[in-house]
Design a protein around this motif. Structure first.
Motif, PDB file in Angstrom:
ATOM      1  N   SER A 134       0.871  -1.171   0.000  1.00 59.73           N
ATOM      2  CA  SER A 134       0.000   0.000   0.000  1.00 59.73           C
ATOM      3  C   SER A 134       0.907   1.219   0.000  1.00 59.73           C
ATOM      4  O   SER A 134       1.781   1.340   0.865  1.00 59.73           O
ATOM      5  CB  SER A 134      -0.899   0.001   1.234  1.00 59.73           C
ATOM      6  N   ILE A 135       0.713   2.119  -0.965  1.00 60.22           N
ATOM      7  CA  ILE A 135       1.677   3.199  -1.176  1.00 60.22           C
ATOM      8  C   ILE A 135       0.966   4.537  -1.287  1.00 60.22           C
ATOM      9  O   ILE A 135       0.448   4.897  -2.347  1.00 60.22           O
ATOM     10  CB  ILE A 135       2.506   2.954  -2.461  1.00 60.22           C
ATOM     11  N   GLY A 136       0.914   5.292  -0.200  1.00 56.55           N
ATOM     12  CA  GLY A 136       0.409   6.658  -0.242  1.00 56.55           C
ATOM     13  C   GLY A 136      -1.053   6.774  -0.640  1.00 56.55           C
ATOM     14  O   GLY A 136      -1.784   5.794  -0.767  1.00 56.55           O
ATOM     15  N   SER A 137      -1.486   8.008  -0.829  1.00 57.50           N
ATOM     16  CA  SER A 137      -2.857   8.320  -1.230  1.00 57.50           C
ATOM     17  C   SER A 137      -2.859   9.712  -1.836  1.00 57.50           C
ATOM     18  O   SER A 137      -1.851  10.422  -1.813  1.00 57.50           O
ATOM     19  CB  SER A 137      -3.797   8.278  -0.017  1.00 57.50           C
ATOM     20  N   GLU A 138      -4.005  10.124  -2.379  1.00 57.42           N
ATOM     21  CA  GLU A 138      -4.106  11.489  -2.900  1.00 57.42           C
ATOM     22  C   GLU A 138      -3.962  12.503  -1.770  1.00 57.42           C
ATOM     23  O   GLU A 138      -3.388  13.574  -1.947  1.00 57.42           O
ATOM     24  CB  GLU A 138      -5.449  11.679  -3.614  1.00 57.42           C
ATOM     25  N   GLU A 139      -4.482  12.142  -0.601  1.00 59.74           N
ATOM     26  CA  GLU A 139      -4.405  13.045   0.549  1.00 59.74           C
ATOM     27  C   GLU A 139      -2.970  13.191   1.045  1.00 59.74           C
ATOM     28  O   GLU A 139      -2.507  14.289   1.348  1.00 59.74           O
ATOM     29  CB  GLU A 139      -5.288  12.495   1.673  1.00 59.74           C
ATOM     30  N   LYS A 140      -2.276  12.072   1.149  1.00 62.11           N
ATOM     31  CA  LYS A 140      -0.885  12.055   1.620  1.00 62.11           C
ATOM     32  C   LYS A 140      -0.050  11.255   0.623  1.00 62.11           C
ATOM     33  O   LYS A 140       0.261  10.092   0.849  1.00 62.11           O
ATOM     34  CB  LYS A 140      -0.796  11.409   3.004  1.00 62.11           C
ATOM     35  N   PRO A 141       0.312  11.842  -0.493  1.00 58.67           N
ATOM     36  CA  PRO A 141       1.027  11.083  -1.523  1.00 58.67           C
ATOM     37  C   PRO A 141       2.416  10.666  -1.072  1.00 58.67           C
ATOM     38  O   PRO A 141       3.072  11.355  -0.288  1.00 58.67           O
ATOM     39  CB  PRO A 141       1.091  12.064  -2.690  1.00 58.67           C
ATOM     40  N   ALA A 142       2.837   9.523  -1.565  1.00 55.08           N
ATOM     41  CA  ALA A 142       4.202   9.073  -1.311  1.00 55.08           C
ATOM     42  C   ALA A 142       5.178   9.967  -2.073  1.00 55.08           C
ATOM     43  O   ALA A 142       4.814  10.592  -3.074  1.00 55.08           O
ATOM     44  CB  ALA A 142       4.355   7.624  -1.757  1.00 55.08           C
ATOM     45  N   PRO A 143       6.409  10.055  -1.617  1.00 55.06           N
ATOM     46  CA  PRO A 143       7.389  10.912  -2.313  1.00 55.06           C
ATOM     47  C   PRO A 143       7.783  10.326  -3.655  1.00 55.06           C
ATOM     48  O   PRO A 143       7.414   9.197  -3.993  1.00 55.06           O
ATOM     49  CB  PRO A 143       8.573  10.919  -1.348  1.00 55.06           C
ATOM     50  N   SER A 144       8.520  11.095  -4.411  1.00 56.96           N
ATOM     51  CA  SER A 144       9.115  10.636  -5.658  1.00 56.96           C
ATOM     52  C   SER A 144      10.627  10.671  -5.512  1.00 56.96           C
ATOM     53  O   SER A 144      11.163  11.157  -4.512  1.00 56.96           O
ATOM     54  CB  SER A 144       8.665  11.519  -6.828  1.00 56.96           C
ATOM     55  N   GLY A 145      11.311  10.155  -6.519  1.00 49.85           N
ATOM     56  CA  GLY A 145      12.761  10.199  -6.492  1.00 49.85           C
ATOM     57  C   GLY A 145      13.382   9.080  -5.676  1.00 49.85           C
ATOM     58  O   GLY A 145      12.706   8.169  -5.210  1.00 49.85           O
ATOM     59  N   THR A 146      14.693   9.173  -5.484  1.00 50.79           N
ATOM     60  CA  THR A 146      15.453   8.143  -4.780  1.00 50.79           C
ATOM     61  C   THR A 146      15.881   8.630  -3.406  1.00 50.79           C
ATOM     62  O   THR A 146      16.411   9.727  -3.261  1.00 50.79           O
ATOM     63  CB  THR A 146      16.694   7.731  -5.597  1.00 50.79           C
ATOM     64  N   HIS A 147      15.639   7.800  -2.407  1.00 53.98           N
ATOM     65  CA  HIS A 147      16.007   8.092  -1.025  1.00 53.98           C
ATOM     66  C   HIS A 147      16.833   6.925  -0.500  1.00 53.98           C
ATOM     67  O   HIS A 147      17.199   6.026  -1.262  1.00 53.98           O
ATOM     68  CB  HIS A 147      14.745   8.349  -0.201  1.00 53.98           C
ATOM     69  N   LYS A 148      17.126   6.917   0.783  1.00 57.84           N
ATOM     70  CA  LYS A 148      17.967   5.851   1.334  1.00 57.84           C
ATOM     71  C   LYS A 148      17.387   5.311   2.627  1.00 57.84           C
ATOM     72  O   LYS A 148      16.675   6.008   3.351  1.00 57.84           O
ATOM     73  CB  LYS A 148      19.391   6.366   1.578  1.00 57.84           C
TER      74      LYS A 148
END
Length: 330
Positions: free
Chosen positions: A223-237
């Motif tokens: 389950s990955i994010g929502s319109e209300e609280k979207p998951a980030p984009s890009g690369t993290h660690k």
């Protein structure tokens, strides 16, 4: 380690594919299930032995279908697509003769086995988990609610499937022999090495694990994010891995139904809001974690975080380390 994370809300739809007419459900029918030559629609409330076998084989090959329940669903389709792509088949998510043959090449071990319930499985303590987060904060531990839940989670199963395979049996009595999914018959994690990278594919609701050569090591429904609280984009660690985490609710989240105006903390346990394991990412208050409701993984939205089943995030936690890249793919 204190964890600040987002909760789970909303439901996304399921899709289905064509299978054989249902048959008797027991250890023999699942272990001897064949690819269906005659096909018919899988009814919503019927458990199909061929699907149970398919899900167990995918789980053992680390193409996780999430909860093993014997039903059609998006998690199963996504696991099949990933397996098909990795094996050079057309990735259409269909259970056909070619896929069935490839799946059965992955393992000769039976899909179901008998397990004798042990004293430690039933001694508890078991906990009545309140629905409200504020009330959960008053518990000493967010443990399992019953022996059935403990056994189902250990063997990656839906409680309804566990009961259906063991009609009339006492699942809370030590010494009882029960039929369970043989999910432990898989290659040791030590043979896989550390993950070189993880990819969170938002549209497909999956998390992919890659090795240093870019080869696929594992796929988990998420389950990955929502319109209300979207998951980030890009690369993290990955910053850290915390088994048995506490959960800290921040009133800034303003979750529906939570009236608290001050921060409060919920103790660890498999029914903790972030499940049994937290993988902290280099995004404030964001991570990959487990869940007290494994049946909703991949079928519901989270408020930003990446939510896996407890058993999948525990496996993933052994493959990542501080600094492992985590790329969010839109």
């Amino acid at each position: 380690m204190k964890i600040v994370a987002y909760a789970l809300v909303g439901i996304v739809g399921l899709s289905s594919f064509v299978l054989a007419a249902p048959q008797k459900l027991d250890l023999g029918s699942v272990n001897k299930a064949e690819w269906p030559a005659k096909s018919g629609r899988d009814k919503e409330n019927e458990i199909d032995p061929a699907l149970v076998r398919t899900q167990v084989l995918l789980d053992r090959a680390r193409f996780s279908p999430g909860v093993i329940d014997g039903h059609n669903g998006e998690n199963l389709r996504n696991a099949i697509k990933a397996f098909e792509k990795e094996r050079g088949l057309k990735p259409d998510g269909s259970l056909d003769e070619e896929l069935w043959a490839k799946l059965n090449e992955t393992s000769s071990d039976p899909a179901l086995i008998e397990y004798t319930i042990r004293e430690e499985d039933v001694k508890g303590p078991f906990v009545d988990i309140p629905d409200k987060l504020e009330e959960q904060a008053g518990l000493d531990r967010l443990g399992y609610s019953s022996p059935e839940e403990l056994l189902a989670e250990r063997f990656h199963m839906d409680v309804d499937l566990l009961k259906a395979l063991n009609p009339g049996k006492s699942l809370d009595k030590a010494g009882t022999s029960v039929v369970v999914a043989n999910v432990e018959a898989k290659p040791a994690l030590e043979n896989l090495g550390k993950a070189a990278k993880i990819e969170i594919v938002k549209r497909e609701h999956v998390l992919r694990v890659l090795d240093k050569d870019g080869a696929l090591v594992a796929v988990y429904p998420a389950s990955i994010g929502s319109e209300e609280k979207p998951a980030p984009s890009g690369t993290h660690k990955v910053r850290a891995v915390a088994p048995s985490p506490n959960y800290t609710y921040n009133p800034d989240y303003a979750f529906k139904g939570v009236k608290a105006k001050e921060k409060f903390e919920i103790k660890p346990g498999p029914n903790n809001p972030v499940g049994s394991t937290w993988i902290d990412l280099s995004v404030e208050s964001f991570g990959i974690h487990g869940t007290p409701e494994p049946e909703k993984v991949g079928k519901a939205y989270s408020r930003g975080c990446v939510r896996l089943t407890n058993w999948d995030v525990e496996e993933l936690s052994k493959m990542v380390e501080k600094g492992t890249p985590a790329e969010f793919i839109d």
